[in-house]
Design a protein around this motif. Structure first.
Motif, short mmCIF file in Angstrom:
data_model
loop_
_atom_site.label_atom_id
_atom_site.label_comp_id
_atom_site.label_asym_id
_atom_site.label_seq_id
_atom_site.Cartn_x
_atom_site.Cartn_y
_atom_site.Cartn_z
N GLU A 83 -6.28 6.80 1.21
CA GLU A 83 -5.70 6.18 0.01
C GLU A 83 -6.68 6.21 -1.14
OE1 GLU A 83 -2.73 3.10 2.41
OE2 GLU A 83 -4.60 2.38 1.53
N ASP A 95 -6.30 8.22 -4.66
CA ASP A 95 -6.53 7.50 -5.91
C ASP A 95 -7.49 8.28 -6.81
OD1 ASP A 95 -6.22 5.49 -7.70
OD2 ASP A 95 -7.48 4.04 -6.68
N ALA A 100 -6.60 5.07 6.96
CA ALA A 100 -5.65 4.90 5.85
C ALA A 100 -6.38 4.51 4.57
CB ALA A 100 -4.60 3.85 6.21
N ASP A 101 -7.34 3.57 4.68
CA ASP A 101 -8.12 3.16 3.50
C ASP A 101 -8.86 4.35 2.89
OD1 ASP A 101 -7.33 0.54 3.75
OD2 ASP A 101 -9.08 -0.08 4.91
N ARG A 139 -1.46 4.34 8.18
CA ARG A 139 -1.12 2.95 7.85
C ARG A 139 0.09 2.48 8.66
NH1 ARG A 139 -4.35 -0.37 5.80
NH2 ARG A 139 -4.84 1.00 4.05
N ALA A 144 -2.41 9.27 4.97
CA ALA A 144 -2.56 7.83 4.72
C ALA A 144 -1.33 7.07 5.23
CB ALA A 144 -2.75 7.57 3.23
N ARG A 145 -0.13 7.61 4.98
CA ARG A 145 1.10 6.95 5.44
C ARG A 145 1.17 6.95 6.97
NH1 ARG A 145 5.52 9.86 1.46
NH2 ARG A 145 4.85 8.91 -0.49
N SER A 187 -1.87 11.94 1.14
CA SER A 187 -0.93 10.81 1.12
C SER A 187 -0.14 10.75 2.42
CB SER A 187 0.02 10.93 -0.08
OG SER A 187 0.89 12.02 0.07
N LYS A 225 0.82 -1.20 0.00
CA LYS A 225 0.00 0.00 0.00
C LYS A 225 0.86 1.26 0.00
CE LYS A 225 -4.12 -2.02 2.10
NZ LYS A 225 -5.00 -1.74 0.95
N SER A 226 1.98 1.21 0.72
CA SER A 226 2.89 2.35 0.77
C SER A 226 3.48 2.64 -0.61
CB SER A 226 4.01 2.07 1.77
OG SER A 226 4.93 3.14 1.81
N SER A 273 2.19 1.75 -3.46
CA SER A 273 1.09 2.14 -4.34
C SER A 273 0.80 3.64 -4.23
CB SER A 273 -0.17 1.35 -3.99
OG SER A 273 -1.28 1.79 -4.74
N ILE A 274 0.77 4.15 -3.00
CA ILE A 274 0.47 5.57 -2.82
C ILE A 274 1.64 6.44 -3.26
CG2 ILE A 274 1.27 5.94 -0.43
CD1 ILE A 274 -1.47 7.35 0.00
#
Length: 406
Positions: free
Chosen positions: A361, A365, A357-358, A277, A273-274, A270, A159-160, A162-163
């Motif tokens: 993210e 996106d 985080a979901d 997560r 999110a980081r 982002s 996931k990291s 990906s972002i």
């Protein structure tokens, strides 16, 4: 933490215990260690030198963060399937498409066979495995749940990465548009406008002011193009130099980026999110909050968030609740603080942070996917103004001449 020194291959010649000539290749950190190892093997060295590299040796392939993310998932899958740790490293290392990554994993396998724990072996490869990765592996080994922790690490890394890719895509798009516009304009000024200038000189008529201005720009570009390229290279070099060495400069750049429309929103979300997560992953692994926050700070990817999280860590270390410490730095949205508060009260902070985080993210996106459509009017204005303006300037005298002849 000891640095992982790359071994050097040495070609040697000598005599064995019974006096027979022998030779071969041995890997060691330096010549002294190579001689010592050979002496232990009963070899009297007569000649030794570094193994020469092939003249046309293939370029070493870099180990990327994406390779580490894929490795984490492969190792988690193999351990869950009951494959022993050493054998897992052997299979992944020998089968990896990146030779550098495969060689590094086989080196880790050798350290494990020598008695190191997985965490100790990974810490020696500190260039590729960060503190967060090693700490989670160590926690998994100590608790006897290595497979579970590796699965969480794999999910986190995937996931990291990906972002990160989405953020790079968001930053690259407008820069690429501006670069293309600059290159097209330069080509027109240096190669196309001079052709029209020769044509206009044959007219012998007075040119429109706009056309004269463009011709002057063309003459300047033809004379000073090398200086422009030099200045651009110098600016890039100075930017990289100060970004690496000056905290104040990094602070200014990161703060400025967060204020840019759309791009700033993507970077902000982002980072959130980081933060969520990483903290969720470390909380689920049972890492103490104060220790976890230090790793979380480095994972945010923005110095503004780094300083804020370090301030939170200091407050939490004095006994303050995480939700109140987050309120005081005034950088986290109310949604994040509320979810943390619910998590602290229910004892499921990792679960709540995963949901945060979901959410962010998904927001990143959506923003990146919509960026191209949002940028289209901006692109049309820039290209239309630059390219269209140059074309109009070149055709104005022709239109003027046609009107005079008519």
């Amino acid at each position: 933490m000891a640095k992982d020194i790359v071994q050097i291959d040495f070609v040697w010649e000598g005599k064995d215990k019974v006096g027979n000539k022998t030779g071969g290749t041995i890997g060691a950190k330096n010549e002294v260690i190579a001689r010592t190892d050979l002496r232990k093997m009963g070899v009297r060295v007569t000649k030794i030198k570094k193994k020469p590299k092939p003249l046309f040796a293939a370029k070493t392939q870099a180990i990327l963060p994406g390779d580490i993310a894929v490795f984490a998932r492969q190792l988690a899958t193999m351990l869950e399937a009951g494959v022993p740790l050493v054998q897992s490293f052997d299979i992944i290392g020998k089968g990896h498409k990146n030779p550098s990554m495969g060689e590094m994993l086989l080196s880790v396998k050798t350290d494990i066979e020598g008695g190191d724990s997985l965490a100790e072996a990974l810490k020696k490869k500190y260039l590729y495995f960060d503190d967060l990765f090693c700490n989670l592996v160590e926690a998994g080994e100590q608790a006897g749940v290595l497979e579970t922790l590796l699965d969480k690490i794999a999910t986190y890394k995937e996931k990291s990465e990906s972002i990160k890719k989405k953020v790079k895509k968001a930053l690259t798009y407008p820069i690429a548009v501006l670069a293309i516009a600059f290159i097209v304009t330069a080509i027109l000024l240096i190669f196309v406008v001079p052709v029209f200038e020769e044509l206009f000189q044959s007219f012998g008529a007075d040119l429109p002011a706009f056309t004269k201005f463009v011709i002057s720009m063309s003459e300047w570009a033809q004379t000073w193009w090398w200086a422009v390229i030099g200045v651009i290279i110098a600016i890039v070099q100075v930017f990289i130099f100060f970004k690496k060495r000056s905290v104040k400069f990094r602070h200014f750049i990161d703060k400025t980026l967060l204020r840019i429309p759309i791009i700033g929103m993507i970077l902000d979300m982002s980072a959130l999110a980081r933060f969520s997560r990483t903290l969720a992953t470390m909380s689920a692994a049972g890492v103490p909050l104060v220790d976890a926050l230090e790793s979380v700070a480095g994972a945010c990817g923005n110095i503004i968030y780094y300083e804020a999280v370090m301030k939170i860590r200091d407050d939490v270390s004095t006994g303050q609740q995480l939700q109140f410490a987050m309120q005081q730095v005034e950088i986290f949205p109310h949604l994040v603080i509320q979810m943390v508060a619910i998590g602290e009260e229910s004892g499921k902070i990792d679960h709540m942070l995963d949901k945060v985080a979901d959410f962010y993210e998904e927001e990143v996106d959506n923003l990146v996917d919509n960026l191209s459509s949002l940028m289209e009017p901006f692109i049309m204005v820039i290209l239309g103004t630059l390219v269209g303006g140059l074309i109009v300037a070149m055709y104005l005298p022709i239109f003027k001449l046609g009107a005079a002849v008519g």
